[in-house]
Design an enzyme around this catalytic site. Structure first.
Site, PDB file in Angstrom:
ATOM      1  N   ASP A 328     -51.339  16.097 -44.600  1.00  0.00           N
ATOM      2  CA  ASP A 328     -51.282  15.508 -45.931  1.00  0.00           C
ATOM      3  C   ASP A 328     -51.002  14.004 -45.830  1.00  0.00           C
ATOM      4  OD1 ASP A 328     -51.108  15.936 -48.889  1.00  0.00           O
ATOM      5  OD2 ASP A 328     -49.061  15.205 -48.572  1.00  0.00           O
ATOM      6  N   GLU A 365     -56.088  13.989 -44.435  1.00  0.00           N
ATOM      7  CA  GLU A 365     -56.415  13.826 -45.852  1.00  0.00           C
ATOM      8  C   GLU A 365     -56.538  12.340 -46.178  1.00  0.00           C
ATOM      9  OE1 GLU A 365     -54.726  14.446 -50.368  1.00  0.00           O
ATOM     10  OE2 GLU A 365     -53.402  13.930 -48.721  1.00  0.00           O
TER      11      GLU A 365
END
Length: 603
Positions: A328, A365
């Site tokens: 993330d 990401e």
């Protein structure tokens, strides 16, 4: 006379050893007097004349060898074609008159490889709380955390619309046992081969991007036993599992942060503080519940990444043995406030993962361009919003990544896609995770106002474009959804609510993706991009696929044959359209708002 060229890092056109690279360039048409391979072994140009090694059907193949660049991991190269009265260049972005910038030349990493299994997958992303409830007893009860300084949980009935005012506090009951119970649907009915799960570690939210314990699977999702069972079931089926790691920030309820608020100096050092007060901490994007970790602090690196018992290694080991990590906001992880030394941090992440399992997938990401992270020494691939989601959204839905108006014609679409591809090694191109939508975006079918023909075009493009396709749960049944949390609706298991035609379309194209090798590992060759129509090919040395998208009305177009010769006829696989030979190539007849697929193979 026009010239057609072909080179990419596929078998037959690139060979590698510990000492050197063998490179092959194919040319058709007006043959140059000299063909050069251009490299920069010491940051200075070196031109090596290539030798013709064979010819067939007007094509001539030239070959040369070069040593790996001695001073860096990446070897950069291009080709120069010289005639008596002119010259031109071949780079990763195609033929050009001007010498190409280094950002667009071919590149290959000497020391860092991408796991070969990735590009053969069809991924399926699951937001666990919204896919299927396997054990209703584990679902959080309403008000479960009352009196614990946490948000008040709300238990919802399956299928109700998420409430924007409740955000991460409402729970519908999806869990890991529920995923296990639906593996027959995922593998046999739909045909997907790999799962990517949103975070599953202990947290008081439904989304779990605010971890309280990285070494515990949330009990409401089934705990560690449920993850071990899911992993075992997937691997028995030959499927893969990728989990979501959120190491940029924690929950305010993480023991580290609780200790930091009590002025424990070692705990405070884990986070980014700008002053002496307990409130002087940096949070992710200003969200007070997400305090940012400082990757300059050695204990964070040890506990999360580098230590023998580090979190990132723990879940790569049995009995969980996951196949990779989606990191993330990987581009934000750094030293102190901001993202200082981020590249070094990502290299440490890569080394930590690969030291435990060299064949594990490192997926980053990035909502915007990720070129600098995709040069071989950092990520295997990125969530390809920039190089796939945003351009196809503009072409078919008429909006950009912020949903502002943006209109692209086929030429602009092809240019955007080519520019994004040309700046990263081909291995990273194949490992890009392509999606139409995700837990962070409006559903693509909603952007199209429910228009199914264009939606099926988008699905077909997802399953034929270079990179690794990933369906977001419910894409296959046209599950709608607006802004978060509406894009996280419950999957309906009432088949009367499914869009049957779109499901059948998805099933067919998933199978084609799995059956046709060129769609998995083939180079992309642009062939036509005018108005509403784009045509491209996916190419291996012995097989090819031809794909045509038409967002407008029915039409006939002529496409020049710029593909390597194969002694085989085209076979129509899917979509409404026809192909017949023409003087310089083929005449394609395309139906309105359609995508069509043909293939041919020398096998």
């Amino acid at each position: 006379m026009t010239v057609c060229v072909f080179h990419q890092a596929i078998p037959g056109y690139l060979g590698r050893s510990d000492i050197h690279l063998s490179l092959t360039l194919a040319l058709k048409g007006d043959q140059p007097d000299t063909v050069y391979l251009r490299t920069e072994p010491d940051n200075e140009e070196q031109l090596c004349a290539m030798k013709p090694v064979r010819s067939e059907s007007g094509w001539v193949w030239y070959q040369a060898e070069t040593d790996w660049a001695p001073h860096q991991d990446l070897t950069l190269y291009a080709f120069k074609l010289v005639w008596p009265e002119r010259s031109c260049w071949v780079s990763a972005s195609g033929l050009c008159t001007a010498m190409p910038p280094l950002t667009e030349v071919f590149r290959i990493s000497r020391y860092h490889t991408v796991p070969e299994w990735i590009s053969a997958q069809v991924f399926y992303q699951i937001f666990p709380d919204r896919f299927h409830c396997g054990d209703p007893r584990s679902t959080p009860a309403s008000h479960q955390y009352d009196g614990m300084d946490g948000p008040s949980t709300i238990r919802r009935r399956w299928g109700e619309r998420p409430n924007p005012e409740q955000g991460g506090n409402e729970f519908f009951g999806g869990d890991l046992p529920g995923i296990v119970q639906k593996l027959d649907y995922l593998q046999q009915t739909l045909g997907v081969t790999a799962l990517y799960l949103n975070p599953i570690f202990s947290s008081r939210s439904n989304h779990k991007y605010d971890a309280e314990n990285y070494l515990k699977v949330d009990a409401h999702l089934g705990g560690e036993a449920a993850l071990a069972e899911l992993s075992a079931q997937l691997h028995q089926r030959g499927m893969r599992l990728v989990l979501d790691a959120v190491f940029n920030h924690t929950s305010v309820f993480h023991p580290w942060f609780i200790a930091a608020q009590l002025n424990d100096p070692e705990a405070r050092a884990r986070y980014v503080f700008t002053g002496d007060q307990t409130s002087d901490y940096v949070s992710w994007k200003g969200h007070a519940g997400l305090p940012v970790l400082d990757m300059a602090y050695p204990d964070n690196l040890r506990d999360l990444l580098t230590g023998e018992s580090a979190v990132i290694k723990h879940w790569l080991r049995p009995p969980y043995a996951i196949d990779g990590w989606r990191m993330d906001v990987i581009h934000m992880m750094g030293h102190g406030p901001g993202a200082a030394n981020n590249a070094d941090t990502v290299r440490i992440i890569r080394q930590a993962i690969k030291s435990e399992n060299p064949d594990a997938y490192l997926l980053g990401e990035h909502f915007f361009e990720a070129t600098s992270w995709l040069q071989g020494d950092q990520e295997d691939g990125a969530m390809n919003y920039y190089g796939f989601t945003h351009p196809i959204r503009a072409f078919l839905a008429g909006c950009d990544n912020r949903y502002d108006p943006l209109q692209l014609d086929a030429a602009s679409l092809a240019h955007w896609l080519a520019q994004a591809r040309s700046q990263i090694p081909f291995a990273q191109q194949l490992a890009q995770l392509n999606q139409l939508d995700s837990h962070d975006t409006r559903r693509f079918i909603t952007l199209l106002n429910g228009h199914q023909p264009k939606y099926r075009m988008a699905l077909g493009f997802l399953l034929t474009y270079v990179g690794t396709p990933c369906l977001y749960y419910g894409d296959e049944i046209s599950l709608p959804g607006g802004d978060d949390p509406d894009c996280r609706r419950c999957f309906s298991w009432d088949e009367s609510e499914w869009h049957a035609e779109t499901l059948a379309f998805t099933q067919d194209w998933v199978q084609l993706r799995k059956q046709l090798p060129a769609l998995q590992g083939g180079a992309l060759v642009p062939l036509y991009a005018v108005g509403d129509v784009m045509v491209f090919a996916r190419v291996l040395a012995d097989s090819q696929c031809l794909v045509a998208l038409n967002r407008g009305g029915g039409c006939d177009i002529d496409v020049v044959d710029a593909l390597l010769p194969l002694a085989a006829d085209w076979q129509h696989h899917a979509g409404e359209g026809s192909l017949k030979p023409a003087e310089r190539g083929w005449e394609l007849s395309l139906a309105a708002e359609s995508i069509v697929l043909w293939s041919r193979s020398a096998r």
